[in-house]
Design an enzyme around this catalytic site. Structure first.
Site, short mmCIF file in Angstrom:
data_model
loop_
_atom_site.label_atom_id
_atom_site.label_comp_id
_atom_site.label_asym_id
_atom_site.label_seq_id
_atom_site.Cartn_x
_atom_site.Cartn_y
_atom_site.Cartn_z
N ASN A 18 34.36 -2.15 14.34
CA ASN A 18 35.75 -2.25 13.89
C ASN A 18 35.88 -1.36 12.67
O ASN A 18 35.43 -1.72 11.58
CB ASN A 18 36.07 -3.71 13.55
CG ASN A 18 37.52 -3.90 13.14
OD1 ASN A 18 38.27 -2.93 12.99
ND2 ASN A 18 37.92 -5.14 12.96
N ARG A 103 37.03 -1.71 18.50
CA ARG A 103 38.38 -2.26 18.35
C ARG A 103 39.30 -1.08 18.05
O ARG A 103 39.07 -0.36 17.07
CB ARG A 103 38.41 -3.26 17.20
CG ARG A 103 39.81 -3.74 16.92
CD ARG A 103 39.85 -4.73 15.79
NE ARG A 103 41.19 -5.24 15.65
CZ ARG A 103 41.87 -5.22 14.50
NH1 ARG A 103 41.33 -4.73 13.41
NH2 ARG A 103 43.09 -5.70 14.46
N HIS A 192 46.93 -8.22 17.02
CA HIS A 192 46.09 -9.43 17.04
C HIS A 192 45.89 -9.95 18.46
O HIS A 192 45.57 -11.12 18.66
CB HIS A 192 46.69 -10.60 16.21
CG HIS A 192 46.79 -10.35 14.75
ND1 HIS A 192 47.78 -10.91 13.97
CD2 HIS A 192 46.01 -9.63 13.91
CE1 HIS A 192 47.61 -10.52 12.72
NE2 HIS A 192 46.54 -9.74 12.66
N ARG A 253 52.29 -8.14 3.17
CA ARG A 253 53.39 -7.55 3.94
C ARG A 253 54.57 -8.51 3.99
O ARG A 253 54.39 -9.72 4.12
CB ARG A 253 52.92 -7.24 5.37
CG ARG A 253 52.00 -6.05 5.44
CD ARG A 253 51.47 -5.83 6.84
NE ARG A 253 50.05 -6.12 6.92
CZ ARG A 253 49.40 -6.37 8.03
NH1 ARG A 253 50.03 -6.39 9.18
NH2 ARG A 253 48.10 -6.61 8.01
N GLU A 401 37.08 -12.34 17.60
CA GLU A 401 37.53 -11.13 18.30
C GLU A 401 36.35 -10.28 18.76
O GLU A 401 36.39 -9.64 19.81
CB GLU A 401 38.42 -10.30 17.36
CG GLU A 401 39.75 -10.97 17.11
CD GLU A 401 40.40 -10.53 15.82
OE1 GLU A 401 40.01 -11.05 14.75
OE2 GLU A 401 41.29 -9.66 15.86
#
Ligand code: AMP
Length: 418
Positions: A18, A103, A192, A253, A401
Site C-alpha cells: 500500500n 492497493r 474504502h 476533511r 484490507e
C-alpha cells in the site's frame, strides 16, 4: 467482485503493498488463513527522516521481532523496497511469495475486479490520476519499484473503488449537466471498498447467510470515513464521492459542505483554489471544528477532562462528527427494503465506544439501541454485536484490507492458471 470461489493455494503468500506519496505499508500474508508472516511501514520517504520498520515472527522462539532502521539517501520508495527485499531473502521467505498485490485507490469505471498489471493497466492507472491526483501516482511508484525488485512475480492491482462499481446510476450521478459525466467521468466512485467488502463478508459469516442475501450499512470510521449501503451483498451507495472529500465529516476533511461556500471563500474572502484545497482536505473535519486535533483519542481525552481548555470544543467536534454520520446512515435507509444491521469498523469504529454510542442513540427510529456493556467490551480487536436484544444488530468488526488484497490476488492467479 467474485467471492464465491475458495482460494486453493496452500502455504503460499502474497506480498501486499500500500504505497502512499511519503509512506509504504507492506505485509506478507497467507491468503487462505490471513496469517501475516511479516509486516511493516516505511515513513517520511523523500525526506532525510525516512525510516523503515519491519515486524516478523521468529520461528526459533515463537516470538515477534521488530526492527527499525533509517534509510540513507535518496530516501526513496525503491530504497525501502530494497531493504524489504533483502529482509525477505534473509528470512528465506522469498520462495513463498507467489505475487505482489497492490492497493490502488482509483480504478475509475474500468476496473471492478482485481487485475493483473501490464503496461496497459499501468497506463490506465496513470490516466486515472486526474481523478485521484494524491493517490494513483503514489500507487504507481510502488508498482514500478516492485516490478524492479520482484521482477519475476505477477503484480496485481486491487482497486479501492472496485466494490462500489455495482452502484446504480441514481446513486453515482450528481445533479449537474450530464455531459460532465459522459465526457469527463465526473460521478461518484466511492472508496474504502475493500474494507466495506471485508466487514460485510465477516458479518455474513456471523449471521450464517450468503453475502449475496445480506443487507447492511457499514460505517468505516478512521482518519478517512465513509458509510456504505450494501444490498444483497453489493454496494448500492456510499458517502465518498468522485474524490475522498465528500460525505461525512472526517479527521481533517470536511465531508459535505454547501458548494456555495467555495464561491464565498474565493469572492468574499480572497482564498485561492490551493488554499481551499488545503482548508477542506487538511484543516477541516475533527481538527477544524475542535481547533485541537484530528485524532479521536486526543479529542475524547480533552472532552472528558473538564479542566482542558479545549474540552467544550472537543465535545462539539465529536458531536457534529457523530450527528453527520448518523444522518448519513439514516439516509441510506432509502436504498433498502430490509436491513440486517449496522457495522462499525476503522480505527474509530473499532475502538471508540463513545462515538458508537452517540451514533446509535440517534438511530432509535431505525430500531437501533446500544447495549452499554457490550459496547464497552468491543474494543482493541474484540469484535461483536453491541446492540440490545430488542435492537437490530450493530456489529463492531476489525477490518483487514490487506487480507482481502491477498485473497483476491491469489484467486486471480488461480483463475489465470486454469
Ligand atoms: P485509522 O485511519 O483507521 O487508522 O483510524 C485512525 C483514527 O482512529 C484516529 O482518529 C484515532 O484517534 C482513532 N482511534 C484509534 N484508537 C482509538 C481508541 N482507542 N479510541 C478512540 N479512537 C481511536
Amino acid at each position: 467482485m467474485n467471492n464465491s470461489s475458495p482460494v486453493h493455494i496452500n502455504n503460499n503468500a502474497i506480498l501486499v503493498i500500500n504505497c502512499g506519496s511519503s509512506s509504504l505499508k507492506f505485509s506478507l500474508i497467507q491468503p487462505e488463513s490471513g496469517n501475516t508472516l511479516l509486516s511493516g511501514l516505511a515513513e517520511c520517504l523523500s525526506t532525510p527522516q525516512a525510516s523503515i520498520k519491519i515486524k516478523h515472527s521468529c520461528k526459533s522462539n515463537n516470538s515477534e521481532q521488530s526492527e527499525s532502521s533509517a534509510l540513507s539517501a535518496p530516501f526513496c520508495h525503491q530504497q525501502a523496497l530494497n531493504v524489504l527485499a533483502k529482509k525477505l531473502n534473509t528470512l528465506n521467505l522469498v520462495k513463498n511469495i507467489i505475487a505482489v498485490g497492490h492497493r490502488v485507490v482509483h480504478g475509475g469505471e474500468q476496473y471492478s475486479e482485481p487485475t493483473l498489471i501490464n503496461i496497459d493497466v499501468t497506463n490506465a492507472i496513470e490516466k486515472l490520476a486526474k481523478l485521484a491526483p494524491l493517490h494513483n501516482p503514489a500507487n504507481l511508484i510502488g508498482i514500478k519499484a516492485c516490478q524492479k525488485d520482484f521482477a519475476k512475480l505477477p503484480q496485481i492491482a486491487v482497486f479501492d473503488t472496485a466494490f462500489h462499481q455495482s452502484m446504480p446510476e441514481k446513486a453515482y450521478l450528481y445533479g449537474i449537466p450530464f455531459e460532465l459525466y459522459t465526457e469527463h467521468g465526473i460521478r461518484r466512485y466511492g472508496f474504502h471498498g475493500t474494507s466495506h467488502y471485508f466487514v460485510a463478508n465477516q458479518v455474513a459469516k456471523i449471521i450464517n447467510k450468503p453475502l449475496a442475501q445480506c443487507n447492511l450499512i457499514s460505517a468505516h470510521l478512521g482518519n478517512g470515513c465513509s458509510v456504505t449501503v450494501i444490498k444483497n451483498g453489493k454496494s448500492v451507495d456510499t458517502s465518498l464521492g468522485m474524490t475522498p472529500l465528500e460525505g461525512v465529516m472526517m479527521g481533517t476533511r470536511s465531508g459535505d459542505i454547501d458548494a456555495g461556500i467555495i464561491f464565498h471563500l474565493v469572492e468574499q474572502l480572497g482564498y485561492s483554489i490551493e488554499q481551499i484545497d488545503t482548508l477542506l482536505n487538511k484543516k477541516s473535519g475533527l481538527l477544524g471544528v475542535s481547533q485541537l486535533s484530528n485524532d479521536c483519542r486526543t479529542l475524547e481525552a480533552a472532552m472528558f477532562d473538564k479542566d482542558h481548555p479545549q474540552s467544550a470544543q472537543a465535545k462539539l467536534a465529536l458531536t457534529v462528527f457523530c450527528y453527520r454520520i448518523a444522518k448519513s446512515i439514516a439516509s441510506f435507509s432509502a436504498s433498502l427494503v430490509e436491513l440486517d444491521g449496522l457495522i462499525f469498523t476503522g480505527g474509530i469504529g473499532e475502538n471508540s465506544s463513545w462515538v458508537r454510542q452517540e451514533i446509535i442513540k440517534l438511530l432509535g427510529l431505525l430500531n437501533f439501541h446500544v447495549c452499554e456493556q457490550a459496547n464497552l467490551t468491543a474494543r482493541f480487536g474484540t469484535s461483536g454485536n453491541i446492540a440490545t436484544s430488542a435492537s437490530r444488530p450493530c456489529w463492531v468488526i476489525t477490518t483487514n484490507e490487506e487480507w482481502v488484497i491477498a485473497q483476491q490476488s491469489a484467486r486471480l492467479l488461480t483463475q489465470e492458471s486454469k
